[in-house]
Design an enzyme around this catalytic site. Structure first.
Site, mmCIF file in Angstrom:
data_model
loop_
_atom_site.group_PDB
_atom_site.id
_atom_site.type_symbol
_atom_site.label_atom_id
_atom_site.label_comp_id
_atom_site.label_asym_id
_atom_site.label_seq_id
_atom_site.Cartn_x
_atom_site.Cartn_y
_atom_site.Cartn_z
ATOM 1 N N SER A 42 48.049 41.372 34.773
ATOM 2 C CA SER A 42 49.477 42.392 36.109
ATOM 3 C C SER A 42 50.729 42.435 34.957
ATOM 4 O O SER A 42 50.738 43.135 34.289
ATOM 5 C CB SER A 42 49.402 40.843 36.860
ATOM 6 O OG SER A 42 50.206 40.928 37.922
ATOM 7 N N THR A 50 42.378 42.435 36.571
ATOM 8 C CA THR A 50 42.446 44.026 35.520
ATOM 9 C C THR A 50 41.260 43.433 34.496
ATOM 10 O O THR A 50 40.580 42.219 34.011
ATOM 11 C CB THR A 50 43.130 43.787 35.147
ATOM 12 O OG1 THR A 50 44.248 43.742 36.112
ATOM 13 C CG2 THR A 50 43.752 45.762 34.682
#
Length: 525
Positions: free
Chosen positions: A425, A338
């Site tokens: 995560s 991410t």
């Protein structure tokens, strides 16, 4: 910003560049949550540009003929592509709030795609990790491979197809992807790789995609207002619940180099996480009892479950709302790789924005230089468990839940104090929580708080291990290693491993902005 741009302009320019230089983690083929603070209006908007299940999606699409969930590796690939939201979010917020011309903001990304950027080691590691599924995609292969070898870290990379796509987006805005030729190419490319009976994408799905606004989650921690993003981004509720429990302890008096304050953070988070796994989901589709989860009496009951000493018993750490029918406890898979950006502009507007392509290198399908997400893999693959419905089950048009935690903190006078977030995560909420405790309780600068070790209970997807360790994860090569004997004595199963957060923050102190970044990521680049 020097050219008169504001926070939204900066977000567009940065995310566009990230789409080119860090496509392994984030990009316009993925999804985004952006928390926006408008200083003049003193208002918050939670913009949800999360990817959406196509209209053909069904709750059992990832079950085999025997009704068993197929493996994650079987999901990844063309079947895992959801309708992306990042570009729509950028364009939508720019139309509402931007100062500079859209075209001007896309230009830096075009320059990198045309003239090149250096491949960082993070991208390299992920391409190596995921190579068996990436090598089949012709665009990815031509970009990252040189003959039979993956191009090494430091290679000057160009992405001419992406440059062409970005030039069209610069001229036509988001429509090029959602109503124009790119939508059709994505749909045709993905569907051509799917079996006859598998749910397909459609150009209508792209045309119908909308950015949604979600609820803001507000809570108080020692006189500071914590503002974060509501469901389906579930980190904000978890952090607020954890802080409420921690407030009853005098953490400031506990040295940060001792195990006890970390034990308290871990135990509060374990209780809050059980709630997150049970209740978090897309509020357009499922009942999400956020108010009940943040209710003071309820949190007092949760606080009472934190043991006076030692590790909590996993059997007692269950979701706890008595008056609500508890859905099934199904954790499923969360986005692994991410990107996060924190922004404050000269007008005092702020953005905390976290974006993802669902896992490292997304679906492994690339169209027009754009890497497509694997966000369908972030739904629970089973619709029910032991007869109970699963909150995060697949439905047409639904958005999968996420642990993403874009967050801001304001002081008792209502002045912005901190903008923060991280990739990582299901570990993201813990990274953010540790940073707040460091700033508020231990009076650290944002940078020193980010530098604190990462200590969490859970399962770590570890790039360096053949298995995923579960238990108390203690970051190696930090002062946390000295606490391992104490943690073991408390009854935790301890794993000393790299726990690589990617926090970044902006701290406002005496009217000055201080940037803070996660050196763990710098070491990788």
């Amino acid at each position: 910003m020097k050219q008169g741009g504001n926070a939204v302009d900066a977000m567009v320019a940065m995310q566009m560049v990230m789409s080119v230089v860090e496509p392994d983690m984030t990009g316009i083929g993925g999804g985004t949550f952006a928390l926006y603070y408008d200083n003049k209006a003193n208002s918050f908007t939670a913009y949800d540009g999360r990817d959406e299940a196509p209209s053909s999606a069904t709750s059992d699409m990832f079950l085999d003929d025997n009704g068993k969930a197929i493996s994650r590796n079987d999901i990844l690939g063309p079947r895992s592509v959801a309708i992306p939201g990042t570009l729509k979010l950028l364009y939508h917020t720019h139309q509402k709030h931007g100062n500079l011309a859209w075209k001007q903001l896309v230009q830096p990304a075009i320059n990198y795609a045309e003239h090149g950027y250096s491949m960082n080691s993070y991208t390299y590691d992920i391409v190596v990790r995921e190579q068996s599924r990436l090598v089949h995609d012709p665009e990815i292969k031509s970009l990252y491979w040189n003959g039979d070898d993956i191009r090494p870290t430091g290679t000057l990379m160009t992405n001419p197809k992406m440059a062409t796509t970005l030039k069209a987006i610069a001229e036509q805005g988001a429509n090029y992807m959602y109503q124009g030729p790119l939508a059709k190419r994505i749909v045709d490319t993905v569907n051509a790789q799917l079996d006859k009976e598998q749910p397909k994408l459609s150009v209508e799905d792209f045309a119908n995609y909308r950015v949604k606004t979600r609820d803001i989650v507000k809570s108080d921690y020692r006189g500071n207002e914590i503002v974060s993003f509501g469901y389906p981004a579930s980190g904000g509720v978890l952090v607020s619940q954890s802080l409420d429990m921690l407030e009853k302890y005098d953490i400031a008096s506990m040295p940060k180099t001792t195990a006890e304050p970390w034990r308290l953070m871990v135990e509060a988070m374990r209780l809050a996480k059980a709630d997150r796994i049970a209740y978090a989901g897309d509020p357009s589709y499922v009942e999400t009892p956020v108010e009940a989860l943040l209710d003071e009496d309820y949190l007092d009951d949760r606080f009472d479950m934190i043991p006076d000493q030692g590790a909590g018993d996993s059997k007692t750490i269950k979701p706890g709302l008595p008056e609500i029918k508890t859905p099934a406890q199904h954790e499923g898979f969360e986005s692994q790789d991410t990107g996060h950006i924190s922004i404050v502009d000269s007008e005092g507007n702020a953005i905390a924005m976290t974006s993802t392509v669902g896992t490292g290198m997304g679906s492994g399908v690339m169209v027009g230089g754009v890497l497509l997400n694997a966000q369908m893999a972030n739904f629970s693959s089973i619709p029910t468990l032991k007869g109970k419905p699963v909150q995060n089950a697949i439905e047409a048009g639904k958005r999968p839940r996420s642990a993403i935690t874009p967050l801001m903190m304001f002081d008792e006078d209502g002045k912005l104090r901190l903008v923060v977030g991280s990739p990582g995560s299901s570990q993201i909420p813990g990274y953010v929580l540790k940073t707040i405790v460091g700033v508020v309780d231990w009076n650290l600068s944002a940078q020193d708080a980010i530098d604190l070790p990462n200590i969490q209970y859970g399962t770590k997807i570890d790039r360096t291990k053949p298995y995923n360790p579960t238990g108390l994860l203690v970051e190696k090569r930090t002062f946390a290693e000295s606490m391992v004997p104490s943690f073991a004595e408390m009854g935790y199963k301890v794993h000393v491993i790299p726990v690589v957060s990617g926090l970044n923050a902006i701290e406002v102190k005496d009217g000055e902005l201080h940037g803070a970044t996660d050196r763990r990521r710098l070491l990788h680049h």
